[in-house]
Design a protein around this motif. Structure first.
Motif, short mmCIF file in Angstrom:
data_model
loop_
_atom_site.label_atom_id
_atom_site.label_comp_id
_atom_site.label_asym_id
_atom_site.label_seq_id
_atom_site.Cartn_x
_atom_site.Cartn_y
_atom_site.Cartn_z
N THR A 3 -2.51 -7.73 0.01
CA THR A 3 -2.86 -7.05 -1.24
C THR A 3 -3.24 -5.60 -0.94
OG1 THR A 3 -5.21 -7.60 -1.11
CG2 THR A 3 -3.74 -9.21 -2.15
N GLU A 4 -3.17 -4.77 -1.98
CA GLU A 4 -3.49 -3.35 -1.78
C GLU A 4 -4.94 -3.17 -1.32
OE1 GLU A 4 -3.41 0.94 -4.15
OE2 GLU A 4 -2.50 -0.85 -5.06
N LEU A 14 0.85 -1.18 0.00
CA LEU A 14 0.00 0.00 0.00
C LEU A 14 0.89 1.23 0.00
CD1 LEU A 14 -2.81 1.32 0.26
CD2 LEU A 14 -2.55 1.14 2.75
N ARG A 65 -5.97 -1.38 2.20
CA ARG A 65 -6.77 -0.15 2.25
C ARG A 65 -7.96 -0.34 3.19
NH1 ARG A 65 -5.04 3.77 -0.76
NH2 ARG A 65 -3.84 3.37 -2.67
#
Length: 381
Positions: free
Chosen positions: A299-300, A52, A304
């Motif tokens: 994972t992004e 991220l 988030r």
């Protein structure tokens, strides 16, 4: 131990170290995108996945930490060989971490790229070196333990009885921990039916690569629940099991099948472990930028959502998670130090008080002297 004292300790240890049997230096960092293969051949590295990126401008107090894990087994949370996953972090500078690794390498035939805990703990001098290593990191490192069995108990409470959230399994959902604790204790006391129940939880929540045409995993889950319930006498644990509703559980599974990203990955303990690491270093006063060894679970999109969940804990301030940057541990001695700490912590036998490891555990062990209790993720042994 402050930075100046830490540096002096490293210098003293370096001067006292025997002549190394391997060159006493870190291998020079290779350009990102390359690695040295067999017989010195050069091949292309795959691009780092996940992470991220932090915002263009980080304002206010920001602490950069390096992290790695040990004991990751994917969705196989019932693997007896890895009952615990450890998430370790350090706030060392690159130079401090390089000095630490160089000192530990003295006298050992380690890889020129990395020092690994499995090799490290096999050495005759390991006990003394581990004690020195953990002492040198006091105040500069953090260890979060996740008992995978207890993690599954929290999944039952957090995802099947409450609204699924990325705060699940963290201190932000601490009001649900007593119910998960009661279920875990009563289940372990119930005998073999507990293991069958946990296996049914995993089967029901593992929705990838499954033939859905004849999926009866929810029915098998409730059959295992009923068998376990007959051996549970604790009132609170019994209430948890009784509250499980077939329609609600099936609805959660259907959302997982549909790829509902608002539900945290149900069999992924690394995300709540990362959240606890960030909350520890943030201490409500600063943001944390994480440098992490590559990990496919981070994972992004998930990060988030985790970032937003952590921000919800204190709406008046930005999220304590400023960002997460993936790196290759071979290129960053800070991540090597975190990797070594995670491996040592996972492989050290659990002893009363946990010896030199105790000051690095968060939160500290509970009143049971044989516990390494982390209320959000681990039950006393």
């Amino acid at each position: 131990m402050d930075r100046e004292t830490f540096g002096e300790a490293l210098d003293a240890a370096d001067r006292a170290a025997p002549v190394p049997v391997w060159p006493n230096r870190l291998a020079p960092a290779r350009p990102v995108g390359e690695h040295v293969g067999m017989a010195g051949s050069t091949g292309a590295r795959l691009p780092l996945q996940g992470g991220l990126p932090p915002g263009a401008a980080l304002t206010g107090a920001v602490l950069e930490i390096a992290c790695d894990e040990s004991g990751f087994s994917g969705t196989n949370l019932l693997d007896p060989a890895t009952p615990v996953i450890v998430h370790a972090s350090v706030d060392l500078s690159r130079d401090e971490a390089a000095d630490l690794i160089r000192t530990l390498r003295s006298g050992f035939r380690f890889s020129p790229d990395e020092v690994k805990s499995r090799q490290f703990l096999r050495r005759r001098e390991a006990a003394e070196a581990v004690e020195w290593f953990l002492s040198a990191l006091r105040g500069r490192a953090h260890v979060h333990l996740v008992d995978k069995e207890f993690f599954l108990a929290t999944r039952v409470v957090d995802l099947l009885l409450a609204q699924p959230s990325y705060a699940a399994g963290t201190r932000l959902a601490g009001d649900r921990r007593p119910a998960a604790t009661a279920l875990h204790r009563a289940g372990r006391a119930a005998g073999p039916d507990w293991a069958v129940f946990l296996a049914a939880v995993v089967e029901m929540l593992r929705t990838k690569r499954r033939d859905r045409a004849d999926d009866r995993s929810v029915a098998r889950f409730f059959a295992a629940r009923d068998a376990l319930r007959r051996h549970v006498g604790d009132a609170r644990a019994g209430a948890v099991l009784d509250a499980l509703d077939p329609a609600r559980v099936a609805a959660v599974q259907a959302r997982l099948y549909a790829g509902d990203r608002t539900i945290p990955p149900p069999l992924e303990p690394l995300l709540p472990a990362l959240a606890e690491t960030v909350l520890h270093w943030s201490a409500g006063r600063r943001r944390v930028l994480v440098i992490h060894d590559e990990q496919s679970a981070l994972t992004e999109d998930r990060l988030r959502r985790l970032q937003a969940a952590l921000a919800a804990g204190d709406p008046a301030h930005p999220s304590p998670l400023a960002g997460l940057v993936m790196t290759d541990s071979r290129d960053d001695p800070r991540v090597q130090a975190a990797d070594l700490l995670a491996g040592v912590a996972r492989r050290m036998p659990r002893t009363p008080g946990d010896g030199p490891l105790r000051p690095l555990l968060s939160p500290p062990a509970g009143p049971d002297p044989n516990a390494v209790g982390v209320p959000t993720e681990q039950e006393p042994a």
